[in-house]
Design an enzyme around this catalytic site. Structure first.
Site, PDB file in Angstrom:
ATOM      1  N   TRP A 159     126.979   3.729  74.001  1.00 44.36           N
ATOM      2  CA  TRP A 159     127.420   2.315  74.875  1.00 44.36           C
ATOM      3  C   TRP A 159     128.284   1.455  74.213  1.00 44.36           C
ATOM      4  O   TRP A 159     128.853   0.623  74.680  1.00 44.36           O
ATOM      5  CB  TRP A 159     126.087   1.664  75.269  1.00 44.36           C
ATOM      6  CG  TRP A 159     125.248   1.393  74.061  1.00 44.36           C
ATOM      7  CD1 TRP A 159     123.999   2.063  73.680  1.00 44.36           C
ATOM      8  CD2 TRP A 159     125.332   0.590  72.820  1.00 44.36           C
ATOM      9  NE1 TRP A 159     123.589   1.822  72.393  1.00 44.36           N
ATOM     10  CE2 TRP A 159     124.183   0.661  72.040  1.00 44.36           C
ATOM     11  CE3 TRP A 159     126.093  -0.701  72.659  1.00 44.36           C
ATOM     12  CZ2 TRP A 159     124.233   0.220  70.634  1.00 44.36           C
ATOM     13  CZ3 TRP A 159     126.131  -1.429  71.415  1.00 44.36           C
ATOM     14  CH2 TRP A 159     125.019  -1.096  70.651  1.00 44.36           C
ATOM     15  N   ASN A 160     128.585   1.575  72.690  1.00 39.87           N
ATOM     16  CA  ASN A 160     129.587   0.535  72.143  1.00 39.87           C
ATOM     17  C   ASN A 160     130.772   0.681  72.574  1.00 39.87           C
ATOM     18  O   ASN A 160     131.316  -0.474  72.229  1.00 39.87           O
ATOM     19  CB  ASN A 160     129.218   0.601  70.668  1.00 39.87           C
ATOM     20  CG  ASN A 160     129.565   1.827  69.908  1.00 39.87           C
ATOM     21  OD1 ASN A 160     129.581   2.861  70.574  1.00 39.87           O
ATOM     22  ND2 ASN A 160     129.514   2.029  68.676  1.00 39.87           N
ATOM     23  N   CYS A 212     129.959   2.169  64.618  1.00 37.18           N
ATOM     24  CA  CYS A 212     129.662   2.901  63.373  1.00 37.18           C
ATOM     25  C   CYS A 212     130.059   2.670  61.920  1.00 37.18           C
ATOM     26  O   CYS A 212     130.044   3.332  61.248  1.00 37.18           O
ATOM     27  CB  CYS A 212     129.189   4.326  63.971  1.00 37.18           C
ATOM     28  SG  CYS A 212     130.660   4.773  64.826  1.00 37.18           S
ATOM     29  N   GLU A 265     129.480  12.803  65.920  1.00 43.03           N
ATOM     30  CA  GLU A 265     129.724  11.707  65.208  1.00 43.03           C
ATOM     31  C   GLU A 265     128.694  10.634  65.180  1.00 43.03           C
ATOM     32  O   GLU A 265     128.231  10.226  66.292  1.00 43.03           O
ATOM     33  CB  GLU A 265     130.924  11.149  66.165  1.00 43.03           C
ATOM     34  CG  GLU A 265     131.826  10.246  65.208  1.00 43.03           C
ATOM     35  CD  GLU A 265     131.435   8.678  65.156  1.00 43.03           C
ATOM     36  OE1 GLU A 265     130.641   8.339  64.711  1.00 43.03           O
ATOM     37  OE2 GLU A 265     131.907   8.020  66.081  1.00 43.03           O
ATOM     38  N   LEU A 266     127.909  10.687  64.183  1.00 42.13           N
ATOM     39  CA  LEU A 266     126.492  10.105  64.066  1.00 42.13           C
ATOM     40  C   LEU A 266     126.628   8.527  63.335  1.00 42.13           C
ATOM     41  O   LEU A 266     127.770   8.085  63.141  1.00 42.13           O
ATOM     42  CB  LEU A 266     125.643  11.031  63.428  1.00 42.13           C
ATOM     43  CG  LEU A 266     125.478  12.288  63.950  1.00 42.13           C
ATOM     44  CD1 LEU A 266     124.579  13.156  63.308  1.00 42.13           C
ATOM     45  CD2 LEU A 266     125.347  12.272  65.501  1.00 42.13           C
ATOM     46  N   LYS A 268     127.753  12.681  79.915  1.00 41.51           N
ATOM     47  CA  LYS A 268     126.295  12.052  80.056  1.00 41.51           C
ATOM     48  C   LYS A 268     126.552  10.707  79.428  1.00 41.51           C
ATOM     49  O   LYS A 268     126.542  10.467  78.287  1.00 41.51           O
ATOM     50  CB  LYS A 268     125.261  12.777  79.625  1.00 41.51           C
ATOM     51  CG  LYS A 268     123.678  12.526  80.234  1.00 41.51           C
ATOM     52  CD  LYS A 268     123.226  10.991  79.997  1.00 41.51           C
ATOM     53  CE  LYS A 268     123.031  10.865  78.605  1.00 41.51           C
ATOM     54  NZ  LYS A 268     122.686   9.378  78.281  1.00 41.51           N
ATOM     55  N   PRO A 269     126.804   9.725  80.139  1.00 38.99           N
ATOM     56  CA  PRO A 269     127.121   8.415  79.465  1.00 38.99           C
ATOM     57  C   PRO A 269     125.944   7.668  79.147  1.00 38.99           C
ATOM     58  O   PRO A 269     124.998   8.079  79.608  1.00 38.99           O
ATOM     59  CB  PRO A 269     127.938   7.569  80.540  1.00 38.99           C
ATOM     60  CG  PRO A 269     127.705   7.946  81.801  1.00 38.99           C
ATOM     61  CD  PRO A 269     127.260   9.475  81.521  1.00 38.99           C
ATOM     62  N   ALA A 270     126.006   6.726  78.211  1.00 39.93           N
ATOM     63  CA  ALA A 270     124.748   5.956  77.699  1.00 39.93           C
ATOM     64  C   ALA A 270     124.187   5.183  79.042  1.00 39.93           C
ATOM     65  O   ALA A 270     124.806   4.632  79.804  1.00 39.93           O
ATOM     66  CB  ALA A 270     125.227   4.886  76.597  1.00 39.93           C
ATOM     67  N   GLU A 318     121.398   0.909  59.607  1.00 38.61           N
ATOM     68  CA  GLU A 318     122.529   0.376  60.069  1.00 38.61           C
ATOM     69  C   GLU A 318     121.865  -0.782  60.788  1.00 38.61           C
ATOM     70  O   GLU A 318     120.835  -0.719  61.581  1.00 38.61           O
ATOM     71  CB  GLU A 318     123.025   1.253  61.238  1.00 38.61           C
ATOM     72  CG  GLU A 318     124.094   1.911  60.793  1.00 38.61           C
ATOM     73  CD  GLU A 318     124.673   2.941  61.674  1.00 38.61           C
ATOM     74  OE1 GLU A 318     125.937   2.809  62.001  1.00 38.61           O
ATOM     75  OE2 GLU A 318     123.951   3.588  62.531  1.00 38.61           O
ATOM     76  N   GLY A 325     126.500   9.173  68.564  1.00 32.49           N
ATOM     77  CA  GLY A 325     125.075   8.318  68.747  1.00 32.49           C
ATOM     78  C   GLY A 325     124.322   8.297  67.278  1.00 32.49           C
ATOM     79  O   GLY A 325     125.057   8.575  66.534  1.00 32.49           O
TER      80      GLY A 325
HETATM   81  P1  ADP Z   1     121.798   4.408  69.972  1.00 30.27           P
HETATM   82  O1  ADP Z   1     120.674   4.084  69.199  1.00 30.27           O
HETATM   83  O2  ADP Z   1     123.138   3.741  69.563  1.00 30.27           O
HETATM   84  O3  ADP Z   1     121.708   3.693  71.431  1.00 30.27           O
HETATM   85  P2  ADP Z   1     121.441   6.766  70.866  1.00 30.27           P
HETATM   86  O4  ADP Z   1     121.777   7.978  69.950  1.00 30.27           O
HETATM   87  O5  ADP Z   1     120.046   6.515  71.194  1.00 30.27           O
HETATM   88  O6  ADP Z   1     122.210   5.779  70.038  1.00 30.27           O
HETATM   89  O7  ADP Z   1     122.263   7.176  72.115  1.00 30.27           O
HETATM   90  C1  ADP Z   1     123.430   7.744  72.125  1.00 30.27           C
HETATM   91  C2  ADP Z   1     123.662   8.679  73.368  1.00 30.27           C
HETATM   92  O8  ADP Z   1     122.483   9.655  73.306  1.00 30.27           O
HETATM   93  C3  ADP Z   1     123.413   7.882  74.914  1.00 30.27           C
HETATM   94  O9  ADP Z   1     124.314   8.423  75.678  1.00 30.27           O
HETATM   95  C4  ADP Z   1     121.987   8.286  74.847  1.00 30.27           C
HETATM   96  O10 ADP Z   1     121.465   8.143  76.377  1.00 30.27           O
HETATM   97  C5  ADP Z   1     121.850   9.550  74.600  1.00 30.27           C
HETATM   98  N1  ADP Z   1     120.468  10.240  74.220  1.00 30.27           N
HETATM   99  C6  ADP Z   1     119.422   9.269  73.553  1.00 30.27           C
HETATM  100  N2  ADP Z   1     118.297  10.273  73.452  1.00 30.27           N
HETATM  101  C7  ADP Z   1     118.843  11.457  73.822  1.00 30.27           C
HETATM  102  C8  ADP Z   1     118.082  12.643  74.238  1.00 30.27           C
HETATM  103  N3  ADP Z   1     116.840  12.967  73.743  1.00 30.27           N
HETATM  104  N4  ADP Z   1     118.717  13.794  74.765  1.00 30.27           N
HETATM  105  C9  ADP Z   1     119.991  13.542  75.199  1.00 30.27           C
HETATM  106  N5  ADP Z   1     121.093  12.515  75.053  1.00 30.27           N
HETATM  107  C10 ADP Z   1     120.253  11.451  74.509  1.00 30.27           C
END
Ligand code: ADP
Length: 504
Positions: free
Chosen positions: A179-180, A312, A278-279, A203-205, A408, A256
């Site tokens: 989402w950032n 990040c 990219e974590l 699959k967007p946030a 972070e 994410g």
């Molecule tokens: P943040 O902690 O910065 O919100 P996330 O890793 O939770 O980052 O989210 C990044 C992306 O990963 C978003 O699109 C979120 O919906 C997705 N996401 C989070 N959990 C899962 C999961 N279990 N399976 C698939 N996608 C996921």
């Protein structure tokens, strides 16, 4: 001389915010951003359920998107799989032409897109506009790169043999985006994938699905055939399981958190998918005694506070050598406490809200922990009184045992640590399990090269607080992920070499 009463300023600010939000809401209405995009069709969820989208600066509902689950994700995979042969066999220059049209449409609509980003993500409008410019740059770069999926020939080891290496698209790609940077992350993954001849399911946030749907609207207009570019909105869990579990999806590109990245990596193991991850980062920002302090303060301001500290590559640990500690802190505190914070539609705002309540709760926990450990807290701007804001904050003399040394913050909170020698700071910088970005300020070329060589990060900003370039390889080492985005490195991620051995 006339003076403006505080109430008049508040009224005029409210009016400006109302106008900005109205512009963004018009985009949602006029572009009809309330359905997902599967196989060239704008669709509701099978269940008709929806997921609300919230303005983080106000906390109210600004839209809703389909709450999709496994079955819709499977339908998107069916579509992307069926579209792959046609798209991948198209001439590279034909794909390039469609990508170029997409790029041009992003540019034509940059102000509408920026308004949408400010509304659903919260960043100040001028930063949102810069995000759109970044997205355009990626679309442009990969439109050009589409034509450069060069293979190789190589000398054979026998006279009657020839060896040829071709490049083929990986196949169906799942792109899970954060989402950032709700628009740029979609384009940074999809543009190279599409240029290579892959088909994509985004699959967007769940916090920011509207920018991805807007990107899909423009992709539709640009002329991507049905099924080539799909967006599935909904809750991450079921959609993620469907995408990672299906053998027809050949690659996952994810940006994410490290925790979710590891989980998705495990889920992809059963079908051996290619991964681009990219974590999280935990960037050290190092200022040596010989640095230009004003330049270092300016760099730290950008690196720390851009997007309210929610990137990040944010400076997450500021390390100051003994000799510059006091001078840097004085100037940095003056600059950071003078920053404006508020609704991103107000002109001149430097800091917007955090994305949601959980983000505010997380930073409050980390700040409380640092305070207990002995850090000194210096706060900046006041809270606006609504939305998911947290006050800008400098924490000095933070002990290394504080939780924010390893986690972070993802907020406009700057922890400052002291160090004495070059070797000390290299050890401190590398002590964490992640390794995305680092920053180094010094005027000694030998010292710069020596330290940069030893920093365990994929990107090093030298005397510069920003490191963004669509042609450069962006990505991390250690638990910050694998693979690179940007430039030809980012293109190669979506290509597989095929080695042809000819007997003549
Ligand atoms: P943040 O902690 O910065 O919100 P996330 O890793 O939770 O980052 O989210 C990044 C992306 O990963 C978003 O699109 C979120 O919906 C997705 N996401 C989070 N959990 C899962 C999961 N279990 N399976 C698939 N996608 C996921």
């Amino acid at each position: 001389m006339s003076s403006v009463a505080p109430n008049d300023i508040a009224d005029s600010n409210e009016a400006t915010i109302r106008e900005g939000r109205a512009r963004a809401r018009n985009v949602i209405r006029d572009w009809d951003l309330k359905r997902a995009f599967i196989n060239g069709v704008w669709r509701d969820a099978d269940s008709r359920e929806v997921l609300d989208v919230i303005d983080p600066a106000k906390g109210d509902v600004i839209g809703a998107v389909p709450f999709m689950r496994t079955s819709e994700a499977r339908q998107a995979i069916d579509a992307a799989h069926a579209a792959f042969p046609g798209w991948s066999r198209m001439l590279a220059k034909e794909r390039a032409a469609i990508l170029r049209r997409w790029r041009d449409l992003l540019e034509t609509h940059q102000e509408e897109l920026a308004s949408l980003i400010t509304l659903e993500q919260g960043k100040p409008y001028d930063q949102a506009l810069r995000e759109v410019v970044g997205a355009i740059a990626y679309a442009e770069w990969y439109g050009e790169e589409a034509k450069r999926a060069y293979g190789q020939t190589m000398p054979a080891t026998q006279r009657d043999r020839r060896v040829v290496v071709q490049k083929h698209p990986v196949g169906v790609v799942a792109a899970i985006t954060p989402w950032n940077f709700p628009l740029t992350m979609v384009v940074r993954k999809c543009a190279p994938a599409l240029a290579a001849g892959c088909t994509v399911i985004v699959k967007p946030a769940e916090d920011t699905p509207l920018s991805a749907l807007a990107a899909a609207k423009l992709a539709e207009q640009a002329g991507f055939p049905a099924g080539v570019f799909n967006v599935v909105t909904g809750q991450p869990h079921p959609i993620g399981e469907a995408l990672t579990g299906d053998p027809r999806v050949r690659m996952l590109s994810f940006t994410g958190s490290t925790a979710v990245g590891k989980r998705l990596m495990e889920q992809c193991a059963a079908t051996m998918k290619k991964l681009s991850l990219e974590l999280g980062g935990n960037a050290p920002f190092i200022v040596m005694d010989d640095a230009d302090i004003d330049a270092a303060v300016a760099g730290a301001m950008i690196s720390k506070f851009r997007n309210s500290g929610q990137t990040c590559v944010c400076a997450n640990r500021i390390f100051l050598q003994d000799g510059v500690y006091d001078a840097f802190v004085e100037k940095f505190v003056a600059a950071s406490t003078a920053q404006t914070m508020g609704n991103g539609f107000l002109p001149g705002m430097e800091i917007g809200p955090l994305i949601n309540r959980q983000a505010v709760a997380k930073v409050e926990r980390l700040v409380e922990n640092a305070k207990k450990a002995g850090a000194t807290l210096i706060y900046g701007a006041d809270l606006p009184g609504e939305g998911h804001f947290t006050r800008p904050l400098i924490m000095t003399d933070v002990p290394h045992v504080a939780d924010c040394f390893n986690e972070e913050l993802f907020a406009p909170v700057a922890p400052i640590y002291r160090f004495t020698t070059e070797n000390d700071v290299i050890e401190l910088a590398n002590r964490v399990r992640t390794g995305l970005s680092s920053y180094l300020y010094s005027r000694d070329i030998g010292r710069i090269q020596r330290i940069a060589d030893q920093l365990e990060t994929g990107v090093v900003g030298i005397n510069d607080g920003t490191t963004s370039h669509e042609g450069a390889p962006f990505g991390g080492v250690k638990e910050s992920g694998q693979g690179r985005e940007g430039g030809h490195w980012g293109f190669e991620e979506y290509l597989e070499p095929k080695y042809l051995n000819y007997a003549l």
